[in-house]
Design a protein around this motif. Structure first.
Motif, PDB file in Angstrom:
ATOM      1  N   THR A 104       0.833  -1.204   0.000  1.00  0.00           N
ATOM      2  CA  THR A 104       0.000   0.000   0.000  1.00  0.00           C
ATOM      3  C   THR A 104       0.864   1.250   0.000  1.00  0.00           C
ATOM      4  N   PHE A 105       1.906   1.248   0.810  1.00  0.00           N
ATOM      5  CA  PHE A 105       2.844   2.367   0.893  1.00  0.00           C
ATOM      6  C   PHE A 105       3.435   2.659  -0.482  1.00  0.00           C
ATOM      7  N   ASP A 106       3.926   1.619  -1.138  1.00  0.00           N
ATOM      8  CA  ASP A 106       4.574   1.784  -2.439  1.00  0.00           C
ATOM      9  C   ASP A 106       3.586   2.263  -3.497  1.00  0.00           C
ATOM     10  N   HIS A 107       2.395   1.677  -3.498  1.00  0.00           N
ATOM     11  CA  HIS A 107       1.404   2.065  -4.505  1.00  0.00           C
ATOM     12  C   HIS A 107       1.021   3.530  -4.372  1.00  0.00           C
ATOM     13  N   HIS A 108       0.704   3.973  -3.183  1.00  0.00           N
ATOM     14  CA  HIS A 108       0.263   5.350  -2.993  1.00  0.00           C
ATOM     15  C   HIS A 108       1.377   6.340  -3.346  1.00  0.00           C
ATOM     16  N   GLU A 109       2.598   5.992  -3.037  1.00  0.00           N
ATOM     17  CA  GLU A 109       3.719   6.860  -3.379  1.00  0.00           C
ATOM     18  C   GLU A 109       3.900   6.943  -4.894  1.00  0.00           C
ATOM     19  N   GLN A 110       3.729   5.819  -5.573  1.00  0.00           N
ATOM     20  CA  GLN A 110       3.956   5.757  -7.019  1.00  0.00           C
ATOM     21  C   GLN A 110       2.786   6.280  -7.835  1.00  0.00           C
ATOM     22  N   HIS A 111       1.619   6.467  -7.219  1.00  0.00           N
ATOM     23  CA  HIS A 111       0.429   6.916  -7.940  1.00  0.00           C
ATOM     24  C   HIS A 111      -0.206   8.133  -7.258  1.00  0.00           C
ATOM     25  N   PRO A 112       0.494   9.275  -7.282  1.00  0.00           N
ATOM     26  CA  PRO A 112      -0.068  10.475  -6.644  1.00  0.00           C
ATOM     27  C   PRO A 112      -1.383  10.919  -7.271  1.00  0.00           C
ATOM     28  N   ASP A 113      -1.583  10.632  -8.562  1.00  0.00           N
ATOM     29  CA  ASP A 113      -2.855  10.984  -9.190  1.00  0.00           C
ATOM     30  C   ASP A 113      -4.013  10.210  -8.564  1.00  0.00           C
ATOM     31  N   PHE A 114      -3.746   8.985  -8.132  1.00  0.00           N
ATOM     32  CA  PHE A 114      -4.779   8.197  -7.451  1.00  0.00           C
ATOM     33  C   PHE A 114      -5.221   8.902  -6.172  1.00  0.00           C
ATOM     34  N   ILE A 115      -4.265   9.432  -5.430  1.00  0.00           N
ATOM     35  CA  ILE A 115      -4.572  10.147  -4.189  1.00  0.00           C
ATOM     36  C   ILE A 115      -5.439  11.369  -4.485  1.00  0.00           C
ATOM     37  N   ARG A 116      -5.085  12.105  -5.529  1.00  0.00           N
ATOM     38  CA  ARG A 116      -5.857  13.299  -5.881  1.00  0.00           C
ATOM     39  C   ARG A 116      -7.270  12.918  -6.329  1.00  0.00           C
ATOM     40  N   LEU A 117      -7.383  11.861  -7.121  1.00  0.00           N
ATOM     41  CA  LEU A 117      -8.692  11.434  -7.607  1.00  0.00           C
ATOM     42  C   LEU A 117      -9.605  11.011  -6.453  1.00  0.00           C
ATOM     43  N   GLY A 191       8.132  22.015   8.037  1.00  0.00           N
ATOM     44  CA  GLY A 191       9.437  22.025   7.402  1.00  0.00           C
ATOM     45  C   GLY A 191      10.000  20.642   7.118  1.00  0.00           C
ATOM     46  N   ARG A 192       9.120  19.677   6.918  1.00  0.00           N
ATOM     47  CA  ARG A 192       9.574  18.306   6.647  1.00  0.00           C
ATOM     48  C   ARG A 192       8.828  17.736   5.445  1.00  0.00           C
ATOM     49  N   ASP A 193       9.594  17.250   4.485  1.00  0.00           N
ATOM     50  CA  ASP A 193       9.015  16.666   3.285  1.00  0.00           C
ATOM     51  C   ASP A 193       8.770  15.176   3.523  1.00  0.00           C
ATOM     52  N   LEU A 194       7.496  14.800   3.552  1.00  0.00           N
ATOM     53  CA  LEU A 194       7.150  13.399   3.820  1.00  0.00           C
ATOM     54  C   LEU A 194       7.552  12.465   2.681  1.00  0.00           C
ATOM     55  N   LEU A 195       7.861  13.036   1.512  1.00  0.00           N
ATOM     56  CA  LEU A 195       8.304  12.218   0.382  1.00  0.00           C
ATOM     57  C   LEU A 195       9.795  12.371   0.108  1.00  0.00           C
ATOM     58  N   ASP A 196      10.516  12.874   1.080  1.00  0.00           N
ATOM     59  CA  ASP A 196      11.970  12.984   0.964  1.00  0.00           C
ATOM     60  C   ASP A 196      12.566  11.592   0.767  1.00  0.00           C
ATOM     61  N   PRO A 197      13.253  11.337  -0.367  1.00  0.00           N
ATOM     62  CA  PRO A 197      13.818  10.007  -0.623  1.00  0.00           C
ATOM     63  C   PRO A 197      14.746   9.513   0.491  1.00  0.00           C
ATOM     64  N   ALA A 198      15.416  10.446   1.149  1.00  0.00           N
ATOM     65  CA  ALA A 198      16.333  10.064   2.222  1.00  0.00           C
ATOM     66  C   ALA A 198      15.590   9.508   3.434  1.00  0.00           C
ATOM     67  N   GLN A 199      14.308   9.847   3.569  1.00  0.00           N
ATOM     68  CA  GLN A 199      13.522   9.386   4.712  1.00  0.00           C
ATOM     69  C   GLN A 199      12.549   8.272   4.348  1.00  0.00           C
ATOM     70  N   ARG A 200      12.569   7.839   3.088  1.00  0.00           N
ATOM     71  CA  ARG A 200      11.582   6.865   2.628  1.00  0.00           C
ATOM     72  C   ARG A 200      11.634   5.559   3.425  1.00  0.00           C
ATOM     73  N   ALA A 201      12.806   5.007   3.589  1.00  0.00           N
ATOM     74  CA  ALA A 201      12.942   3.740   4.311  1.00  0.00           C
ATOM     75  C   ALA A 201      12.462   3.887   5.754  1.00  0.00           C
ATOM     76  N   HIS A 202      12.728   5.044   6.339  1.00  0.00           N
ATOM     77  CA  HIS A 202      12.295   5.308   7.716  1.00  0.00           C
ATOM     78  C   HIS A 202      10.772   5.284   7.816  1.00  0.00           C
ATOM     79  N   TYR A 203      10.098   6.009   6.910  1.00  0.00           N
ATOM     80  CA  TYR A 203       8.638   6.064   6.962  1.00  0.00           C
ATOM     81  C   TYR A 203       8.020   4.712   6.625  1.00  0.00           C
ATOM     82  N   ARG A 204       8.634   3.995   5.727  1.00  0.00           N
ATOM     83  CA  ARG A 204       8.110   2.678   5.332  1.00  0.00           C
ATOM     84  C   ARG A 204       8.198   1.706   6.508  1.00  0.00           C
ATOM     85  N   SER A 205       9.312   1.741   7.210  1.00  0.00           N
ATOM     86  CA  SER A 205       9.483   0.886   8.388  1.00  0.00           C
ATOM     87  C   SER A 205       8.581   1.327   9.530  1.00  0.00           C
TER      88      SER A 205
END
Length: 222
Positions: A104-117, A191-205
């Motif tokens: 679910t995490f990966d899908h929502h990140e890869q399909h931002p248009d889905f979130i908007r829809l 002041g924090r980007d939730l889609l920051d690639p450097a933090q991706r593994a952290h948020y996923r875990s």
């Protein structure tokens, strides 16, 4: 509305051309609806960005409302397909629920248009989804997977919580959805980007950690 006839061609070519044209229209319509919303999107604009005409869009879909419903049906179909392909039966319940959350995490990140829809459809109180026979039947394969994992985890004693599958699905989806839908407001406020690639593994875990903590926490009587 004046009927529109497709150009003469061999049956196989017509089928391929129709499928290709419909897919192209849906691709562009997805982008336009996600960008401008249902009310702001224009069929003229969608036609201008495709190799077809407004009349042909009406021929294939019937109108703007039906086109938006078709966009939603395809968008939900993508995540349902990912859920159907999910193979976690060989994993222990803890690893299995983590894997489900990661999908679910990966899908929502890869399909931002889905979130908007989905956000747009919620503004319209899900009227298009409610009217769609296809979406009414599509269900969520993830719920069946969650039920099996929960049953296995409870039988083995790993999961202490008596959790409803829909509640757990909502818990996972809400985290993944918020991360994408609220990225800009959250960043402006904190002041924090939730889609920051450097933090991706952290948020996923972190998502997996929260779900497992909920499923294994000691419960007190109400």
């Amino acid at each position: 509305m004046t009927s529109v006839e497709e150009p003469a061609a061999h049956p196989g070519e017509r089928i391929r051309d129709a499928a290709r044209t419909r897919a192209e229209i849906l691709d562009v319509a997805t982008q336009e609806f996600a960008r401008a919303g249902y009310d702001g999107a224009r069929v003229d604009e969608i036609a201008a960005r495709t190799r077809t005409t407004k009349r042909m869009i009406y021929y294939y879909f019937g109108g703007k409302e039906q086109l938006f419903t078709s966009v939603l049906e395809r968008a939900y179909g993508v995540i349902r397909e990912a859920e159907q392909q999910l193979d976690v039966d060989h994993l222990d319940p803890v690893a299995a629920i983590r894997r489900l959350a990661e999908v679910t995490f990966d899908h929502h990140e890869q399909h931002p248009d889905f979130i908007r829809l989905v956000s747009i459809e919620n503004i319209h109180e899900a009227q298009h989804i409610a009217a769609s026979e296809k979406l009414g039947k599509i269900g969520s394969p993830a719920l069946d997977v969650i039920r099996r994992i929960l049953a296995s985890g409870q039988e083995s004693g790993l999961f202490t919580a008596d959790v409803d599958a829909v509640d757990l699905h909502a818990m996972i989806s809400s985290y993944c959805f918020f991360r994408v839908s609220n990225r800009h407001t959250f960043g402006a406020l904190f002041g924090r980007d939730l889609l920051d690639p450097a933090q991706r593994a952290h948020y996923r875990s972190m998502l997996g950690d929260m779900v497992i903590a909920y499923l294994t926490a000691e419960r007190t009587a109400d």
